[in-house]
Design a protein around this motif. Structure first.
Motif, PDB file in Angstrom:
ATOM      1  N   ALA A  99     -49.106  20.271 -24.151  1.00 45.99           N
ATOM      2  CA  ALA A  99     -48.078  19.227 -24.184  1.00 45.99           C
ATOM      3  C   ALA A  99     -48.217  18.318 -22.963  1.00 45.99           C
ATOM      4  CB  ALA A  99     -46.691  19.856 -24.213  1.00 45.99           C
ATOM      5  N   PRO A 100     -47.806  17.042 -23.061  1.00 48.85           N
ATOM      6  CA  PRO A 100     -47.815  16.162 -21.882  1.00 48.85           C
ATOM      7  C   PRO A 100     -46.736  16.589 -20.889  1.00 48.85           C
ATOM      8  CG  PRO A 100     -46.834  15.048 -23.759  1.00 48.85           C
ATOM      9  CD  PRO A 100     -47.376  16.341 -24.281  1.00 48.85           C
ATOM     10  N   VAL A 101     -47.002  16.365 -19.606  1.00 45.99           N
ATOM     11  CA  VAL A 101     -46.098  16.798 -18.542  1.00 45.99           C
ATOM     12  C   VAL A 101     -45.803  15.616 -17.624  1.00 45.99           C
ATOM     13  CG1 VAL A 101     -45.776  18.342 -16.575  1.00 45.99           C
ATOM     14  CG2 VAL A 101     -46.951  19.157 -18.617  1.00 45.99           C
ATOM     15  N   LEU A 102     -44.541  15.464 -17.230  1.00 45.87           N
ATOM     16  CA  LEU A 102     -44.128  14.463 -16.260  1.00 45.87           C
ATOM     17  C   LEU A 102     -43.474  15.172 -15.079  1.00 45.87           C
ATOM     18  CD1 LEU A 102     -43.674  11.434 -15.518  1.00 45.87           C
ATOM     19  CD2 LEU A 102     -41.407  11.671 -16.557  1.00 45.87           C
ATOM     20  N   LEU A 103     -44.072  15.030 -13.888  1.00 51.42           N
ATOM     21  CA  LEU A 103     -43.506  15.567 -12.657  1.00 51.42           C
ATOM     22  C   LEU A 103     -42.872  14.404 -11.896  1.00 51.42           C
ATOM     23  CD1 LEU A 103     -46.376  18.014 -11.603  1.00 51.42           C
ATOM     24  CD2 LEU A 103     -44.266  18.530 -12.854  1.00 51.42           C
ATOM     25  N   ASP A 104     -41.555  14.436 -11.800  1.00 52.58           N
ATOM     26  CA  ASP A 104     -40.809  13.307 -11.271  1.00 52.58           C
ATOM     27  C   ASP A 104     -40.918  13.217  -9.755  1.00 52.58           C
ATOM     28  OD1 ASP A 104     -38.679  11.176 -11.477  1.00 52.58           O
ATOM     29  OD2 ASP A 104     -37.642  12.648 -10.227  1.00 52.58           O
ATOM     30  N   CYS A 105     -41.137  12.001  -9.263  1.00 42.99           N
ATOM     31  CA  CYS A 105     -41.139  11.730  -7.827  1.00 42.99           C
ATOM     32  C   CYS A 105     -40.859  10.242  -7.639  1.00 42.99           C
ATOM     33  CB  CYS A 105     -42.477  12.119  -7.200  1.00 42.99           C
ATOM     34  SG  CYS A 105     -42.553  11.858  -5.410  1.00 42.99           S
ATOM     35  N   SER A 106     -39.742   9.921  -6.986  1.00 40.93           N
ATOM     36  CA  SER A 106     -39.359   8.525  -6.768  1.00 40.93           C
ATOM     37  C   SER A 106     -39.002   8.333  -5.304  1.00 40.93           C
ATOM     38  CB  SER A 106     -38.169   8.143  -7.646  1.00 40.93           C
ATOM     39  OG  SER A 106     -38.472   8.297  -9.019  1.00 40.93           O
ATOM     40  N   PHE A 107     -39.353   7.173  -4.753  1.00 45.23           N
ATOM     41  CA  PHE A 107     -39.040   6.914  -3.350  1.00 45.23           C
ATOM     42  C   PHE A 107     -38.330   5.573  -3.215  1.00 45.23           C
ATOM     43  CE2 PHE A 107     -43.108   4.802  -3.813  1.00 45.23           C
ATOM     44  CZ  PHE A 107     -43.026   3.684  -2.984  1.00 45.23           C
ATOM     45  N   TRP A 108     -37.578   5.472  -2.115  1.00 41.95           N
ATOM     46  CA  TRP A 108     -36.902   4.233  -1.750  1.00 41.95           C
ATOM     47  C   TRP A 108     -37.142   3.984  -0.280  1.00 41.95           C
ATOM     48  CZ3 TRP A 108     -33.037   3.116   1.814  1.00 41.95           C
ATOM     49  CH2 TRP A 108     -32.496   1.818   1.740  1.00 41.95           C
ATOM     50  N   ALA A 109     -37.588   2.784   0.053  1.00 38.29           N
ATOM     51  CA  ALA A 109     -37.821   2.393   1.439  1.00 38.29           C
ATOM     52  C   ALA A 109     -36.882   1.259   1.792  1.00 38.29           C
ATOM     53  CB  ALA A 109     -39.274   1.969   1.634  1.00 38.29           C
ATOM     54  N   ASN A 110     -36.241   1.386   2.934  1.00 40.25           N
ATOM     55  CA  ASN A 110     -35.257   0.396   3.364  1.00 40.25           C
ATOM     56  C   ASN A 110     -35.945  -0.935   3.652  1.00 40.25           C
ATOM     57  OD1 ASN A 110     -33.197  -1.069   4.641  1.00 40.25           O
ATOM     58  ND2 ASN A 110     -32.305   0.811   5.488  1.00 40.25           N
ATOM     59  N   PRO A 111     -35.623  -1.981   2.909  1.00 41.62           N
ATOM     60  CA  PRO A 111     -36.312  -3.265   3.114  1.00 41.62           C
ATOM     61  C   PRO A 111     -36.023  -3.900   4.467  1.00 41.62           C
ATOM     62  CG  PRO A 111     -34.489  -3.522   1.579  1.00 41.62           C
ATOM     63  CD  PRO A 111     -34.622  -2.058   1.826  1.00 41.62           C
TER      64      PRO A 111
END
Length: 484
Positions: A194-206
């Motif tokens: 099966a396809p797999v999605l490993l979540d990882c999101s970032f936010w950098a202060n502008p």
């Protein structure tokens, strides 16, 4: 890390409306008094002096007052609770509201609390080849001369992990979030293929000068001490610098548009099971989160021989169950017998073979059972059961025994019917040989009634099984007259 305050004259200062009449969790009470963002109760990990392995962890209890806007901190007065050192109160401004997520703010009185750990941070240029171009040689911006903290958090339901880097002017406690890295897939289970999605999101202060020179993303894999690089991406030059895993990729449009650095595995394989670490690099800064992937495939079971041969009661039957194509390795194979009365009896695991690994990384194992049929009754069902992290599987086969048990009512009726038919056939043959000439009435009288007087003996069907005209014409009437 759940701490409860006893009633104290100064306790009402924390929340005069909600916390006067009862004791509550420290962070929960303060959270309700200061808006929707939680007050995070953390442990501040002190740096050891002199190193060594002696002694326990050197840590202080601390509080993070989180708000979306810096003005909220200035509008409020904060008194340190008695059990918290005033030097360990931090006022964090998070414009992205990552630290305001509801999973970090449990209901008051709940025993499940988020985990939070704070470590002092000293920004340095990265030695990673991928991130080296982000920093200019021999440049140490004045911006770096400040108080930096690295905070690791996990939600109370253990479904989300956050890594946050904050900065405060030297000697102050008012921190701004510079970089946050979040995963909502702390633990992922996937079926094979099966396809797999490993979540990882970032936010950098502008507003930070460190966010204008690019970023880098790296995914690494670890399992039982063995590690490898899965994927590396240079966001500054928009270049995928390394791909160590076939079928692993990123959504580059989402990466640049929303900071979505999630790893996509097109087809889950057994060797993909392990720990994945997502790291995001800014100039002089690095944040990372870890998650676990478990590729789970339940076994396919089969019984040999199937169907089972007809066996006399008291004999021993050799049965084998084959479990194949499962991962991970842990599997509990056992046998069960379900009798005609519906009762189930556990027969044990039998004789188990060692595991063998197949070409695709899955495993196979077999169990051999020597089944003693002495106490099993006349019939039933033998089942092989496999208990696996991917689910429980079972396969069964019917068993029929002959021999030493008493016959049922149906069997008795069938045997009586067979005996009557055989008796009639034997007598019919004897009549055929004992008759003389054309004298059809020379047959013995009692058996003649059996064939001809079907109203008395209800064997009309048997009578029509034979082509003899023994019961026709005057002979049948004459016979009936004799009977009278």
């Amino acid at each position: 890390m759940v701490h409860y305050l006893t009633f104290h004259p100064l306790f009402h200062l924390l929340n005069p409306h909600l916390c006067v009449k009862f004791a509550c969790s420290l962070s929960a009470c303060i959270s309700e008094a200061h808006g929707s963002c939680p007050v995070l109760e953390c442990w501040f990990m002190k740096e050891k002096v002199g190193g060594g392995l002696s002694g326990g962890p050197n840590q202080d209890k601390s509080l993070l007052y989180v708000h979306k806007h810096a003005d909220s901190h200035r509008a409020e007065s904060h008194d340190a609770p008695l059990e918290v050192n005033p030097d360990r109160l931090y006022f964090v401004t998070d414009p992205a509201a990552t630290l305001c997520h509801r999973s970090l703010n449990p209901r008051r009185g709940s025993s499940n609390k988020p985990m939070c750990e704070i470590n002092p941070l000293h920004p340095q240029p990265s030695t990673l080849e991928l991130a080296v171009p982000l920093t200019e040689p021999a440049l140490s911006p004045i911006y770096l001369h400040a108080d930096w903290l690295s905070t690791a958090l996990q939600s109370f339901d253990k479904t989300m992990s956050i890594s946050a880097i904050t900065r405060a002017p030297t000697g102050t406690k008012e921190h701004d979030v510079i970089l946050t890295l979040t995963t909502k897939t702390v633990l992922v289970q996937s079926r094979l293929g099966a396809p797999v999605l490993l979540d990882c999101s970032f936010w950098a202060n502008p507003s930070s000068p460190l966010t204008g020179t690019g970023f880098a993303v790296e995914w690494r894999y670890q399992f039982r001490g063995d590690g490898r690089l899965v994927l590396a991406y240079d966001g500054k030059s928009d270049r995928l610098s390394h791909t160590g895993e076939e079928g692993a990729t990123l959504d580059f449009e989402a990466l640049h548009g929303r900071g979505n650095a999630s790893l996509i595995l097109q087809e889950a394989k057994v060797h993909h099971s392990g720990i994945y670490i997502c790291s995001v690099y800014l100039p002089y800064l690095q944040a990372q989160v870890a998650m676990e992937l478990q590729v789970v495939e339940p076994p396919s079971l089969s019984i040999h021989p199937s169907p089972l041969p007809l066996t006399a009661q008291g004999q021993t039957i050799n049965i084998q169950c084959e479990a194949s194509g499962f991962a991970p390795l842990s599997l509990d194979l056992h046998w069960e017998f379900k009798g005609a009365d519906g009762k189930t009896k556990v027969l044990g695991s039998g004789s188990l073979s060692s595991h063998r690994q197949l070409w695709d990384g899955t495993y196979t194992q077999s169990s051999r059972l020597e089944l003693d049929t002495a106490d099993l009754g006349r019939a039933g069902e033998v089942a092989c059961v496999g208990v696996h992290p991917g689910g429980t599987r079972r396969v069964s086969v019917e068993i029929n025994l002959i021999g030493f048990s008493s016959p049922s009512i149906e069997d008795s009726m069938a045997m009586v019917g067979v005996a009557l038919v055989l008796y009639g056939l034997i007598k019919l043959v004897s009549w055929s040989f004992s008759g003389s000439g054309n004298n059809k009435t020379s047959l013995h009288f009692p058996l003649w009634l059996l064939w001809c007087d079907h109203e008395s003996f209800n064997v009309y069907e048997i009578r029509h099984m034979f082509p003899l005209s023994l019961c026709s014409g005057s002979d049948e009437a004459a016979t009936q007259q004799k009977v009278k």
